[in-house]
Motif scaffolding. Structure first.
Motif, PDB file in Angstrom:
ATOM      1  N   SER A  46      16.988  -2.790  -5.536  1.00  0.00           N
ATOM      2  CA  SER A  46      16.210  -3.623  -4.617  1.00  0.00           C
ATOM      3  C   SER A  46      16.084  -2.973  -3.247  1.00  0.00           C
ATOM      4  CB  SER A  46      16.850  -5.015  -4.484  1.00  0.00           C
ATOM      5  OG  SER A  46      16.794  -5.713  -5.709  1.00  0.00           O
ATOM      6  N   ARG A  47      17.154  -2.340  -2.787  1.00  0.00           N
ATOM      7  CA  ARG A  47      17.097  -1.649  -1.491  1.00  0.00           C
ATOM      8  C   ARG A  47      16.084  -0.511  -1.529  1.00  0.00           C
ATOM      9  NH1 ARG A  47      23.189  -0.179  -0.200  1.00  0.00           N
ATOM     10  NH2 ARG A  47      22.100   1.348   1.147  1.00  0.00           N
ATOM     11  N   ALA A  48      16.025   0.207  -2.642  1.00  0.00           N
ATOM     12  CA  ALA A  48      15.039   1.285  -2.771  1.00  0.00           C
ATOM     13  C   ALA A  48      13.623   0.722  -2.769  1.00  0.00           C
ATOM     14  CB  ALA A  48      15.296   2.084  -4.049  1.00  0.00           C
ATOM     15  N   LEU A  49      13.414  -0.373  -3.502  1.00  0.00           N
ATOM     16  CA  LEU A  49      12.079  -0.959  -3.602  1.00  0.00           C
ATOM     17  C   LEU A  49      11.639  -1.613  -2.298  1.00  0.00           C
ATOM     18  CD1 LEU A  49      12.241  -2.549  -7.176  1.00  0.00           C
ATOM     19  CD2 LEU A  49      11.084  -0.430  -6.487  1.00  0.00           C
ATOM     20  N   GLN A  50      12.580  -2.114  -1.508  1.00  0.00           N
ATOM     21  CA  GLN A  50      12.216  -2.737  -0.236  1.00  0.00           C
ATOM     22  C   GLN A  50      11.514  -1.755   0.697  1.00  0.00           C
ATOM     23  OE1 GLN A  50      15.896  -4.406   1.174  1.00  0.00           O
ATOM     24  NE2 GLN A  50      15.850  -6.094  -0.281  1.00  0.00           N
ATOM     25  N   VAL A  51      11.865  -0.489   0.598  1.00  0.00           N
ATOM     26  CA  VAL A  51      11.187   0.540   1.399  1.00  0.00           C
ATOM     27  C   VAL A  51       9.705   0.587   1.062  1.00  0.00           C
ATOM     28  CG1 VAL A  51      11.099   3.020   1.894  1.00  0.00           C
ATOM     29  CG2 VAL A  51      13.310   1.891   1.592  1.00  0.00           C
ATOM     30  N   LEU A  52       9.376   0.222  -0.175  1.00  0.00           N
ATOM     31  CA  LEU A  52       7.998   0.343  -0.663  1.00  0.00           C
ATOM     32  C   LEU A  52       7.184  -0.929  -0.481  1.00  0.00           C
ATOM     33  CD1 LEU A  52       8.837   2.238  -3.976  1.00  0.00           C
ATOM     34  CD2 LEU A  52       8.109   3.213  -1.795  1.00  0.00           C
ATOM     35  N   PRO A  54       5.609  -2.190   2.070  1.00  0.00           N
ATOM     36  CA  PRO A  54       4.303  -2.002   2.716  1.00  0.00           C
ATOM     37  C   PRO A  54       3.243  -1.408   1.782  1.00  0.00           C
ATOM     38  CG  PRO A  54       6.077  -1.224   4.135  1.00  0.00           C
ATOM     39  CD  PRO A  54       6.682  -1.480   2.794  1.00  0.00           C
ATOM     40  N   TRP A  55       3.687  -0.828   0.676  1.00  0.00           N
ATOM     41  CA  TRP A  55       2.768  -0.194  -0.278  1.00  0.00           C
ATOM     42  C   TRP A  55       2.587  -1.049  -1.527  1.00  0.00           C
ATOM     43  CZ3 TRP A  55       0.338   4.408   0.845  1.00  0.00           C
ATOM     44  CH2 TRP A  55       0.798   5.073   1.977  1.00  0.00           C
ATOM     45  N   ARG A  56       2.982  -2.304  -1.465  1.00  0.00           N
ATOM     46  CA  ARG A  56       2.997  -3.158  -2.652  1.00  0.00           C
ATOM     47  C   ARG A  56       1.627  -3.235  -3.332  1.00  0.00           C
ATOM     48  NH1 ARG A  56       6.275  -8.276  -1.442  1.00  0.00           N
ATOM     49  NH2 ARG A  56       4.716  -8.402   0.206  1.00  0.00           N
ATOM     50  N   GLU A  57       0.551  -3.262  -2.559  1.00  0.00           N
ATOM     51  CA  GLU A  57      -0.786  -3.371  -3.144  1.00  0.00           C
ATOM     52  C   GLU A  57      -1.222  -2.094  -3.852  1.00  0.00           C
ATOM     53  OE1 GLU A  57      -3.516  -4.619  -0.175  1.00  0.00           O
ATOM     54  OE2 GLU A  57      -2.559  -6.581   0.135  1.00  0.00           O
ATOM     55  N   ALA A 154      15.746   7.093  -1.865  1.00  0.00           N
ATOM     56  CA  ALA A 154      14.942   7.098  -3.095  1.00  0.00           C
ATOM     57  C   ALA A 154      13.584   6.461  -2.830  1.00  0.00           C
ATOM     58  CB  ALA A 154      15.680   6.346  -4.200  1.00  0.00           C
ATOM     59  N   GLY A 155      13.589   5.333  -2.129  1.00  0.00           N
ATOM     60  CA  GLY A 155      12.324   4.702  -1.778  1.00  0.00           C
ATOM     61  C   GLY A 155      11.466   5.587  -0.899  1.00  0.00           C
ATOM     62  N   GLN A 156      12.100   6.330  -0.006  1.00  0.00           N
ATOM     63  CA  GLN A 156      11.346   7.198   0.900  1.00  0.00           C
ATOM     64  C   GLN A 156      10.716   8.375   0.166  1.00  0.00           C
ATOM     65  OE1 GLN A 156      14.676   7.585   3.506  1.00  0.00           O
ATOM     66  NE2 GLN A 156      13.953   6.037   4.933  1.00  0.00           N
ATOM     67  N   ILE A 157      11.359   8.862  -0.894  1.00  0.00           N
ATOM     68  CA  ILE A 157      10.744   9.922  -1.698  1.00  0.00           C
ATOM     69  C   ILE A 157       9.488   9.397  -2.373  1.00  0.00           C
ATOM     70  CG2 ILE A 157      11.033  11.401  -3.728  1.00  0.00           C
ATOM     71  CD1 ILE A 157      13.972  11.718  -2.972  1.00  0.00           C
ATOM     72  N   LEU A 160       6.714   9.181   0.104  1.00  0.00           N
ATOM     73  CA  LEU A 160       6.044  10.465   0.349  1.00  0.00           C
ATOM     74  C   LEU A 160       4.948  10.707  -0.682  1.00  0.00           C
ATOM     75  CD1 LEU A 160       9.062  12.841   1.178  1.00  0.00           C
ATOM     76  CD2 LEU A 160       7.418  11.854   2.787  1.00  0.00           C
ATOM     77  N   LEU A 161       5.239  10.348  -1.942  1.00  0.00           N
ATOM     78  CA  LEU A 161       4.228  10.513  -2.987  1.00  0.00           C
ATOM     79  C   LEU A 161       3.027   9.601  -2.733  1.00  0.00           C
ATOM     80  CD1 LEU A 161       6.640  10.567  -6.078  1.00  0.00           C
ATOM     81  CD2 LEU A 161       5.453  12.532  -5.080  1.00  0.00           C
ATOM     82  N   LEU A 162       3.295   8.355  -2.335  1.00  0.00           N
ATOM     83  CA  LEU A 162       2.216   7.408  -2.058  1.00  0.00           C
ATOM     84  C   LEU A 162       1.361   7.845  -0.875  1.00  0.00           C
ATOM     85  CD1 LEU A 162       4.279   4.144  -2.570  1.00  0.00           C
ATOM     86  CD2 LEU A 162       2.353   4.873  -3.972  1.00  0.00           C
ATOM     87  N   GLU A 163       1.984   8.521   0.077  1.00  0.00           N
ATOM     88  CA  GLU A 163       1.261   9.001   1.253  1.00  0.00           C
ATOM     89  C   GLU A 163       0.474  10.266   0.980  1.00  0.00           C
ATOM     90  OE1 GLU A 163       4.374   9.451   4.080  1.00  0.00           O
ATOM     91  OE2 GLU A 163       4.382   7.337   4.679  1.00  0.00           O
ATOM     92  N   GLY A 164       0.617  10.791  -0.228  1.00  0.00           N
ATOM     93  CA  GLY A 164      -0.104  12.008  -0.570  1.00  0.00           C
ATOM     94  C   GLY A 164       0.503  13.260   0.014  1.00  0.00           C
ATOM     95  N   LYS A 165       1.774  13.182   0.421  1.00  0.00           N
ATOM     96  CA  LYS A 165       2.442  14.360   0.962  1.00  0.00           C
ATOM     97  C   LYS A 165       2.728  15.364  -0.163  1.00  0.00           C
ATOM     98  CE  LYS A 165       2.707  12.794   5.184  1.00  0.00           C
ATOM     99  NZ  LYS A 165       3.957  12.289   5.755  1.00  0.00           N
ATOM    100  N   LEU A 166       2.870  16.604   0.216  1.00  0.00           N
ATOM    101  CA  LEU A 166       3.155  17.654  -0.751  1.00  0.00           C
ATOM    102  C   LEU A 166       4.630  17.576  -1.137  1.00  0.00           C
ATOM    103  CD1 LEU A 166       2.094  20.139  -2.285  1.00  0.00           C
ATOM    104  CD2 LEU A 166       2.747  21.535  -0.322  1.00  0.00           C
ATOM    105  N   VAL A 167       4.910  17.084  -2.318  1.00  0.00           N
ATOM    106  CA  VAL A 167       6.284  16.937  -2.806  1.00  0.00           C
ATOM    107  C   VAL A 167       6.404  17.701  -4.121  1.00  0.00           C
ATOM    108  CG1 VAL A 167       8.112  15.352  -3.489  1.00  0.00           C
ATOM    109  CG2 VAL A 167       6.446  14.646  -1.753  1.00  0.00           C
ATOM    110  N   PRO A 168       6.988  18.891  -4.096  1.00  0.00           N
ATOM    111  CA  PRO A 168       7.152  19.635  -5.352  1.00  0.00           C
ATOM    112  C   PRO A 168       8.130  18.933  -6.277  1.00  0.00           C
ATOM    113  CG  PRO A 168       8.355  20.714  -3.582  1.00  0.00           C
ATOM    114  CD  PRO A 168       7.565  19.597  -2.949  1.00  0.00           C
TER     115      PRO A 168
END
Length: 384
Positions: A46-52, A54-57, A154-157, A160-168
């Motif tokens: 839940s703590r990991a998902l809470q970071v997300l 703002p991206w719920r939609e 974990a939520g922040q990683i 980064l993917l949702l923001e379209g950042k370059l994450v190898p």
């Protein structure tokens, strides 16, 4: 729409606070619950998902029913789809494997799972390197390199993917140990396989390094300095690890290599204690309590990996000023400048540890070394 699969091993880490050093197997789960252990994997997911939030939609979650994922998704009002149901009320490794396999077949973009090294093994069995995955650290023994440093990380990683950042993404090692041998004070870890993991170094923990090649003379130097500083009539809570074990050996004491021991007037008063036993000992030594801990080799965690007996309430009662970190210079240098890490299961307490702590690195030798927390990692990520 980002398709995020989630798996929660509800019993991951269950044995940590009660001194069982793991949760593999139905018998261990039953013993941990009998000792009063409280599940925490769902809360950490839940703590990991809470970071997300703002991206719920922009997210659609896929999960198994009940505590394997649905409970967390529903509580945070995410849009989700249940893709399966556990075979029994007490979930097993089979359920974890099946959940991972089904989620991969659903074509999720990433599987986010809460568990420990045993859970990582199960997922490696099910999907190998065919599916990107990421671990929310929730176990006792997390030697594998597939976990974020904290649930928030974990939520922040994923963010980064949702923001379209370059994450190898890269293959990271899955390691596990023999829990029965671990409880007997022997570390038998082995490479088990690899998983494909988003590689964000500021958020991802490193594979635990073996202490086999550590210079024992350096550990003895550290022990000598600590022994000179011991105060009479003070309760010392000694955390697990080879460095703290050498400290006890230099006092001609046989402590538990992988457990938490209690020391007073240079004598062991209890070994391999639970969180409740620590609380009871603190009550008898009010105002005269200190904690001595060391860092996990390669990872840098000082709280939250293998010493879950040091619960947030215990850490708060003792106080940051009464916590002594010890580590050889070699162990500190191996971090390559990365901070020491605290993952206490209380985000506010983790943040309170941020800054610098003195670390005893030898005889008459100590350094100031940074302690990090998730928000600092997020600041680093914003610069990407």
């Amino acid at each position: 729409m980002f398709r995020l699969g989630i798996i929660v091993n509800p019993y991951a880490g269950l044995g940590g606070t009660v001194g069982l050093k793991g949760s593999d197997g139905a018998d261990t789960v039953a013993e941990a619950l009998q000792r009063g252990a409280e599940p925490r994997a769902m809360e950490r997911m839940s703590r990991a998902l809470q970071v997300l939030l703002p991206w719920r939609e922009h997210l659609h979650l896929f999960c198994y029913a009940g505590d394997m994922g649905e409970t967390c998704a529903a509580a945070l009002d995410f849009t989700y789809t249940c893709v399966g149901t556990p075979t029994a009320p007490v979930t097993t490794a089979f359920d974890t494997c099946e959940a991972a396999r089904v989620l991969m077949e659903q074509g999720v973009d990433l599987i986010l799972f809460a568990g420990g090294d045993g859970t990582a093994r199960n997922i490696a069995d099910a999907v190998g390197t065919r599916q990107a995955v990421l671990g929310v650290p929730s176990g006792v023994k997390m030697h594998s390199g597939v976990y974020a440093i904290t649930p928030e990380s974990a939520g922040q990683i994923v963010q980064l993917l949702l923001e379209g950042k370059l994450v190898p993404i890269a293959e990271q090692d899955v390691k596990d140990i023999d829990e029965d041998a671990f409880r007997a004070g022997q570390v038998r870890a082995r490479f088990y396989g690899t998983l494909l993991v988003p590689e964000a170094p500021q958020f991802l923990q490193q594979v635990k390094h073996s202490g086999a090649q550590v210079d024992e003379l350096a550990q003895i130097d550290v022990a000598s300095e600590v022994i000179e500083q011991l105060v009479d009539d003070t309760l010392y809570i000694i955390g697990p690890g080879s460095t703290t074990h050498v400290l006890l050996q230099q006092l001609n004491l046989q402590g538990s290599l992988l457990g938490v021991d209690l020391l007073c007037n240079q004598q062991l008063i209890a070994t391999d204690v639970t969180a409740q036993e620590i609380r009871e000992a603190i009550n008898l030594h009010a105002g005269h309590v200190r904690i001595i801990i060391t860092a996990i080799g390669g990872q840098g965690h000082i709280i939250g990996r293998g010493n879950q007996q040091l619960t947030p309430d215990i850490l708060q009662r003792v106080g940051k000023e009464n916590i002594q970190v010890i580590a050889t210079r070699e162990k500190i240098l191996a971090l390559q400048g990365r901070p020491l890490l605290v993952d206490s299961h209380d985000p506010a307490l983790d943040k309170a540890f941020a800054g610098y702590l003195p670390v005893i690195t030898g005889y008459r030798e100590r350094i100031m070394y940074p302690v990090g927390f998730p928000d600092q990692a997020a600041d680093s990520a914003s610069a990407l």
